[in-house]
Design a protein around this motif. Sequence first.
Motif, PDB file in Angstrom:
ATOM      1  N   SER A  46      -3.909 -14.326   7.476  1.00 32.38           N
ATOM      2  CA  SER A  46      -3.131 -13.358   6.863  1.00 32.38           C
ATOM      3  C   SER A  46      -3.927 -13.119   5.484  1.00 32.38           C
ATOM      4  CB  SER A  46      -1.908 -14.032   6.538  1.00 32.38           C
ATOM      5  OG  SER A  46      -1.009 -12.888   5.834  1.00 32.38           O
ATOM      6  N   ASN A  48      -4.063 -10.260   1.974  1.00 31.47           N
ATOM      7  CA  ASN A  48      -3.345  -9.487   0.991  1.00 31.47           C
ATOM      8  C   ASN A  48      -4.323  -8.952  -0.115  1.00 31.47           C
ATOM      9  OD1 ASN A  48      -1.721  -7.748  -0.607  1.00 31.47           O
ATOM     10  ND2 ASN A  48       0.144  -8.977  -0.082  1.00 31.47           N
ATOM     11  N   HIS A  74      -3.339  -6.704   5.266  1.00 25.08           N
ATOM     12  CA  HIS A  74      -2.725  -5.864   4.451  1.00 25.08           C
ATOM     13  C   HIS A  74      -3.531  -5.417   3.516  1.00 25.08           C
ATOM     14  CE1 HIS A  74      -0.161  -4.364   1.232  1.00 25.08           C
ATOM     15  NE2 HIS A  74       0.726  -3.786   2.050  1.00 25.08           N
ATOM     16  N   GLU A 105      -2.234  -2.849   7.990  1.00 23.84           N
ATOM     17  CA  GLU A 105      -1.551  -2.038   7.058  1.00 23.84           C
ATOM     18  C   GLU A 105      -2.525  -1.670   5.951  1.00 23.84           C
ATOM     19  OE1 GLU A 105       2.200  -3.436   5.973  1.00 23.84           O
ATOM     20  OE2 GLU A 105       2.953  -3.383   7.854  1.00 23.84           O
ATOM     21  N   GLU A 135       2.866   3.045   7.126  1.00 22.82           N
ATOM     22  CA  GLU A 135       3.732   3.195   6.297  1.00 22.82           C
ATOM     23  C   GLU A 135       3.567   4.595   5.975  1.00 22.82           C
ATOM     24  OE1 GLU A 135       3.603   0.518   2.964  1.00 22.82           O
ATOM     25  OE2 GLU A 135       3.906  -1.356   4.376  1.00 22.82           O
TER      26      GLU A 135
END
Length: 303
Positions: A46, A48, A74, A105, A135
Amino acid sequence: AATVTLSNLVVKNNSSYTGGIFAKGSSVSVDRITALNNVGRIGGLSTNGQTVTLRNSTLSGNTGNSFASAAFLHAAGSATVQNTTASGNNALGFLSNVYAAVQIEAGEVLVDHATVVRNTGRPNSVGLAIYFGYEERAAQLMAASAAPVRNSIVCDNTGGAGDFASDANLVGDYNLLGVISTTAGGYLGGTGNVSDCTGAQLANWLGPLANNGGPTQTHALLDASNHAINGGDPEYAGATRDQRTGTFQRVVAGRTDMGAFEFGAAEAPIYPTPVPALGPVALGALSAALAALGMRRRRAGDK
């Protein structure tokens, strides 16, 4: 605000909220890592950050309870996945989120020479092998990323809605694809795509995950009839090495392949430094020198 760099790691058999690896920073770079058999909301990896890159890595056997089983990337700005394998990951998906092998994303995306195969999602879910969720940035993405999915294999992923989906109308070029889902509201167009890949075909075209050279395991391309061999962009000018890095060329026989592994690329052999050959004159001089040395030793012994 930190720059986070992870490289040359094996992270396996962990169980936590985020799974194997969680990396957060303004810039996140993950290179030559293996995430194996980790369990969490995101099983393997993961990230970010403002920018995120995942290269030359293998994510396999990870289990995700939500979001993604292999990787959830992300990025407020751009996300790049290159020369990477996501294989044999499992998405349980008991939460009401997207259940995918790889979920991205980001405002701008590039997936280049990825192999995403044999991942399993929860039956009757919206699980997909690769899901792009932008999004409110679909318009920005379409303007910024001309072809976000290129030269990749996305096939034989089961248990969810299909192999590929997006909530924007995207262009992908020179990919080997299985089931393309329209449930997310978008579609995949482009040139050079082969979209009839089945599990039975892939069994003949792709070897098991194995050590084929380099720091991470890969799926070797098999059989010259494989659509992925020489099926990549004929004008490709990106990375010069495949997932195995080192001396494994990215373009062989004049054209790149689809997926993380390049068929026919071989590691350069390592030989000892050769000893220069001696000609007749040099050999004669060496013989005379050795004879003279022998005579001096005999005279010294006589004394």
